[in-house]
Motif scaffolding. Structure first.
Motif, short mmCIF file in Angstrom:
data_model
loop_
_atom_site.label_atom_id
_atom_site.label_comp_id
_atom_site.label_asym_id
_atom_site.label_seq_id
_atom_site.Cartn_x
_atom_site.Cartn_y
_atom_site.Cartn_z
N SER A 30 0.82 -1.21 0.00
CA SER A 30 0.00 0.00 0.00
C SER A 30 0.86 1.27 0.00
CB SER A 30 -0.94 -0.01 1.21
OG SER A 30 -0.18 -0.04 2.40
N PHE A 31 2.13 1.12 -0.38
CA PHE A 31 3.05 2.26 -0.43
C PHE A 31 3.59 2.47 -1.82
CE2 PHE A 31 3.00 1.30 4.01
CZ PHE A 31 3.24 2.50 4.65
N LEU A 32 3.99 3.71 -2.10
CA LEU A 32 4.74 4.03 -3.30
C LEU A 32 6.17 4.31 -2.87
CD1 LEU A 32 2.37 6.43 -5.28
CD2 LEU A 32 2.98 4.09 -5.85
N ARG A 33 7.12 3.80 -3.62
CA ARG A 33 8.53 4.05 -3.34
C ARG A 33 9.18 4.67 -4.56
NH1 ARG A 33 11.75 -0.60 0.01
NH2 ARG A 33 10.76 -0.21 1.99
N ALA A 34 10.14 5.53 -4.28
CA ALA A 34 10.97 6.13 -5.33
C ALA A 34 12.42 5.83 -4.95
CB ALA A 34 10.74 7.62 -5.42
N TYR A 35 13.22 5.47 -5.93
CA TYR A 35 14.60 5.09 -5.70
C TYR A 35 15.58 6.06 -6.37
CZ TYR A 35 12.66 0.62 -4.24
OH TYR A 35 11.96 -0.36 -3.58
N GLU A 36 16.75 6.17 -5.78
CA GLU A 36 17.89 6.90 -6.34
C GLU A 36 17.51 8.30 -6.81
OE1 GLU A 36 21.37 5.71 -6.61
OE2 GLU A 36 20.51 4.51 -5.02
N TRP A 37 17.68 8.59 -8.12
CA TRP A 37 17.43 9.92 -8.67
C TRP A 37 16.00 10.37 -8.38
CZ3 TRP A 37 20.88 13.17 -11.25
CH2 TRP A 37 20.32 14.29 -11.85
N SER A 38 15.04 9.45 -8.54
CA SER A 38 13.65 9.79 -8.27
C SER A 38 13.45 10.17 -6.80
CB SER A 38 12.74 8.62 -8.63
OG SER A 38 12.70 8.41 -10.03
N ALA A 39 14.11 9.46 -5.90
CA ALA A 39 14.03 9.78 -4.47
C ALA A 39 14.59 11.17 -4.21
CB ALA A 39 14.77 8.73 -3.65
N TRP A 40 15.69 11.49 -4.88
CA TRP A 40 16.31 12.81 -4.74
C TRP A 40 15.35 13.90 -5.20
CZ3 TRP A 40 19.29 15.60 -8.84
CH2 TRP A 40 19.93 16.75 -8.35
N LEU A 41 14.72 13.68 -6.35
CA LEU A 41 13.75 14.66 -6.85
C LEU A 41 12.59 14.84 -5.86
CD1 LEU A 41 13.50 13.71 -10.64
CD2 LEU A 41 14.69 15.69 -9.64
N CYS A 42 12.14 13.74 -5.29
CA CYS A 42 11.04 13.82 -4.30
C CYS A 42 11.45 14.66 -3.10
CB CYS A 42 10.66 12.41 -3.82
SG CYS A 42 9.74 11.46 -5.03
N CYS A 43 12.64 14.41 -2.59
CA CYS A 43 13.10 15.15 -1.41
C CYS A 43 13.36 16.62 -1.73
CB CYS A 43 14.37 14.51 -0.84
SG CYS A 43 14.06 12.91 -0.07
N ARG A 44 13.76 16.88 -2.95
CA ARG A 44 14.12 18.24 -3.33
C ARG A 44 12.91 19.09 -3.75
NH1 ARG A 44 19.59 19.66 -6.37
NH2 ARG A 44 19.26 21.88 -6.56
N TYR A 45 11.93 18.47 -4.42
CA TYR A 45 10.84 19.25 -5.01
C TYR A 45 9.44 18.92 -4.49
CZ TYR A 45 14.45 20.63 -8.26
OH TYR A 45 15.60 21.12 -8.80
N LEU A 46 9.24 17.79 -3.85
CA LEU A 46 7.90 17.43 -3.39
C LEU A 46 7.70 17.64 -1.90
CD1 LEU A 46 7.08 14.12 -5.32
CD2 LEU A 46 6.67 16.48 -6.01
N ASN A 47 8.61 17.09 -1.10
CA ASN A 47 8.43 17.10 0.35
C ASN A 47 9.78 16.75 1.00
OD1 ASN A 47 7.15 17.14 2.84
ND2 ASN A 47 6.25 15.12 2.62
N ASP A 48 9.89 17.04 2.27
CA ASP A 48 11.10 16.70 3.00
C ASP A 48 10.96 15.27 3.54
OD1 ASP A 48 13.57 16.89 4.19
OD2 ASP A 48 12.81 17.93 5.97
N PHE A 49 11.02 14.29 2.62
CA PHE A 49 10.87 12.90 3.00
C PHE A 49 12.10 12.42 3.76
CE2 PHE A 49 8.25 13.10 -0.87
CZ PHE A 49 7.07 12.54 -0.40
N LYS A 50 11.91 11.42 4.59
CA LYS A 50 13.04 10.77 5.27
C LYS A 50 13.56 9.70 4.31
CE LYS A 50 14.51 8.13 9.21
NZ LYS A 50 14.46 6.69 9.22
#
Length: 177
Positions: A30-50
């Motif tokens: 029931s989760f979505l995951r983003a890896y590597e470059w995609s994770a970086w984009l998420c942390c940089r432009y979407l939210n301050d994810f852990k």
């Protein structure tokens, strides 16, 4: 779901500016995951994810990922972010060109990745705790298990880490009952 090696290969292949703006999400339960470059984009432009960084099995290389509940995707669809279903277990989000301002570099990504603390597997931590308890004479006693539970830093662990820890404790209890 795609295999982890395929996901990591896709994250490394970003030859042009358009592909560098795409965030690939993969559904895991029931989760979505983003890896590597995609994770970086998420942390940089979407939210301050852990972000979590782990060592890849059998290698000295590491990978970084973030995750959030599948139901939360809609709250990140703002500011012209287009979402496309790739298949039933994968979704891509395209970030608008004006949001990025041409500042995406491989060096920035590598610095960010190295800044994410390396997480150890909770299974390994659990096995180390069992060995420590056994060598200290606590063995498979209820007292030893209770001390292990009290020492587990639940507030700093992910839900998956907690689930794995609980499964280990359950297995230990089954051995002594």
């Amino acid at each position: 779901m795609a295999k982890l090696n395929d996901i990591l290969d896709a994250e490394k292949q970003r030859p042009d500016e358009a592909s560098r703006r795409v965030i690939h999400f993969y559904q895991e339960g029931s989760f979505l995951r983003a890896y590597e470059w995609s994770a970086w984009l998420c942390c940089r432009y979407l939210n301050d994810f852990k972000a979590t960084r782990r060592v890849l099995k059998g290698t000295d290389d590491t990978m970084v990922f973030i995750g959030f509940p599948l139901t939360s995707l809609d709250k990140y669809r703002t500011d012209g972010r287009e979402v496309v279903n790739v298949d039933e277990k994968a979704v891509d989000m395209l970030l608008p060109e004006d949001m990025l301002k041409g500042e995406l570099t491989e060096t920035d990504f590598k610095h960010w990745k190295q800044s994410v603390p390396l997480a150890e597997s909770s299974r390994k931590e659990g096995q180390d705790a069992i060995k420590t308890a056994q060598s200290a004479g606590q063995g498979m006693s209820l007292t030893g298990i209770m001390q292990r539970v009290l020492a587990f830093p639940i507030e700093s662990k992910s839900p998956l880490d907690c689930m794995v820890f609980l499964a280990d404790v359950k297995q230990q209890l089954a051995m002594i009952i």
